[in-house]
Write a protein that holds these residues in place. Sequence first.
Motif, short mmCIF file in Angstrom:
data_model
loop_
_atom_site.label_atom_id
_atom_site.label_comp_id
_atom_site.label_asym_id
_atom_site.label_seq_id
_atom_site.Cartn_x
_atom_site.Cartn_y
_atom_site.Cartn_z
N PHE A 1 6.09 75.54 54.23
CA PHE A 1 5.90 74.19 54.74
C PHE A 1 6.54 74.06 56.13
O PHE A 1 5.95 73.49 57.06
N LYS A 2 7.74 74.61 56.28
CA LYS A 2 8.45 74.53 57.56
C LYS A 2 7.73 75.34 58.64
O LYS A 2 7.86 75.04 59.84
N LEU A 3 6.97 76.36 58.23
CA LEU A 3 6.23 77.19 59.19
C LEU A 3 4.82 76.65 59.44
O LEU A 3 4.04 77.29 60.16
N GLY A 4 4.50 75.52 58.83
CA GLY A 4 3.21 74.88 59.10
C GLY A 4 2.07 75.32 58.21
O GLY A 4 0.90 75.06 58.52
N ASP B 1 11.62 77.90 46.91
CA ASP B 1 12.13 78.25 48.25
C ASP B 1 11.00 78.74 49.15
O ASP B 1 10.91 78.35 50.32
N ARG C 1 9.48 84.16 58.74
CA ARG C 1 8.96 83.87 60.08
C ARG C 1 8.59 85.16 60.82
O ARG C 1 7.59 85.21 61.54
N ASP D 1 14.51 84.95 53.30
CA ASP D 1 14.83 83.61 53.78
C ASP D 1 13.82 83.19 54.84
O ASP D 1 12.84 83.91 55.13
N LEU D 2 14.04 82.03 55.41
CA LEU D 2 13.09 81.48 56.38
C LEU D 2 12.89 82.40 57.57
O LEU D 2 11.75 82.63 58.01
N GLU D 3 13.98 82.94 58.10
CA GLU D 3 13.87 83.79 59.29
C GLU D 3 13.11 85.08 59.00
O GLU D 3 12.33 85.55 59.84
N ASN E 1 8.81 75.95 50.31
CA ASN E 1 9.54 75.16 51.29
C ASN E 1 9.54 75.84 52.66
O ASN E 1 9.32 75.19 53.70
N TYR E 2 9.73 77.17 52.67
CA TYR E 2 9.70 77.91 53.93
C TYR E 2 8.32 77.85 54.58
O TYR E 2 8.19 77.68 55.80
#
Length: 317
Positions: free
Chosen positions: A305-308, A299, A276, A271-273, A302-303
């Motif tokens: 993208f959220k992390l730049g 997914d 990260r 997942d995202l965390e 998308n992750y």
Amino acid sequence: MAKDLEALPDLEPPVKPLDSECCGNGCTPCVFDIYDEEMEQWQKFCAMSGEERAAFLSKEKQSIIVDGLSQAQYTSLTVTNIKRVTKDTFIYQFSIAPNSSLNMNVGQHLILRFKNGDGTMVTRQYTPISRLNQTDYFEVLIKLYHDGIMSQYIGQWSVGSHAEWKGPFGSFTYTPNKYEKLTMLACGTGISPMVQVIRQVVENEDDETRIHLVYGCKTHYSILQKDFLDECTQFWNFSVLYALSSCSIQEVQEDKGLLKYADKVHHGRIDLELIRSELPPPSVKHRVLICGTKSFDKDMINYLFKLGYPKNMYFKF
């Protein structure tokens, strides 16, 4: 030679690829580019004299024998071995012409097709896990799904069965030492192209690229290519984290009995965390490789993208 030429059929017009044959990754050449080239070639062939046609067909036959497979047309190949890896995943071995190889580049894939009962053609893309320079045969890792159309077809294979393949295709390129680090995000049989890249890096003593694989599987038992990955952990520049998604108490206990001392495990999905914590900040010295199911790929992108991470810092097989 004359006898062989008599047995060769006239060149048939090329068949336009199905939309499903295009992986959508901007391959050069794309299957549709090859179709356009073959159509132009076929039109020139139609205008040739009999002698010119014979010479052309002879050259075409030789190229197919040397290259093992053709990008332009499907070749019927024989299943020579089937190895069960898990309850629903198998390694299938196919023979190609003696002393020939697939002439593949790292990360490329092949296209498999068959004609369904209703007459429609069904295609899927698979990345061989055998060595790029492997001669005489190649191997593919395939998971069978209960309700999958292609899976039902493949499930009928036995040693001696025939299947139609063409390729290789794929736009991925790898240059040693271009990046300081590659992070791989994979699940299930998405490990296949990663195997090619990992092998390319760790077997090159001059390549100091570091690889970190985050590999999602349901349980420890379902980790594919585990022996290969264990061997690769002996290299200083490779590491792997297994993300085991099963929440079953029984399966978790069974996993503990299978784990090796050096195995690094995260109990949960990718997942995202988790990403990260496993990925460095975006950098031109770092690239992310992604391969899994369509939902997994979506997914992961998308992750990122959220992390730049911009599009030019990751590649989806």
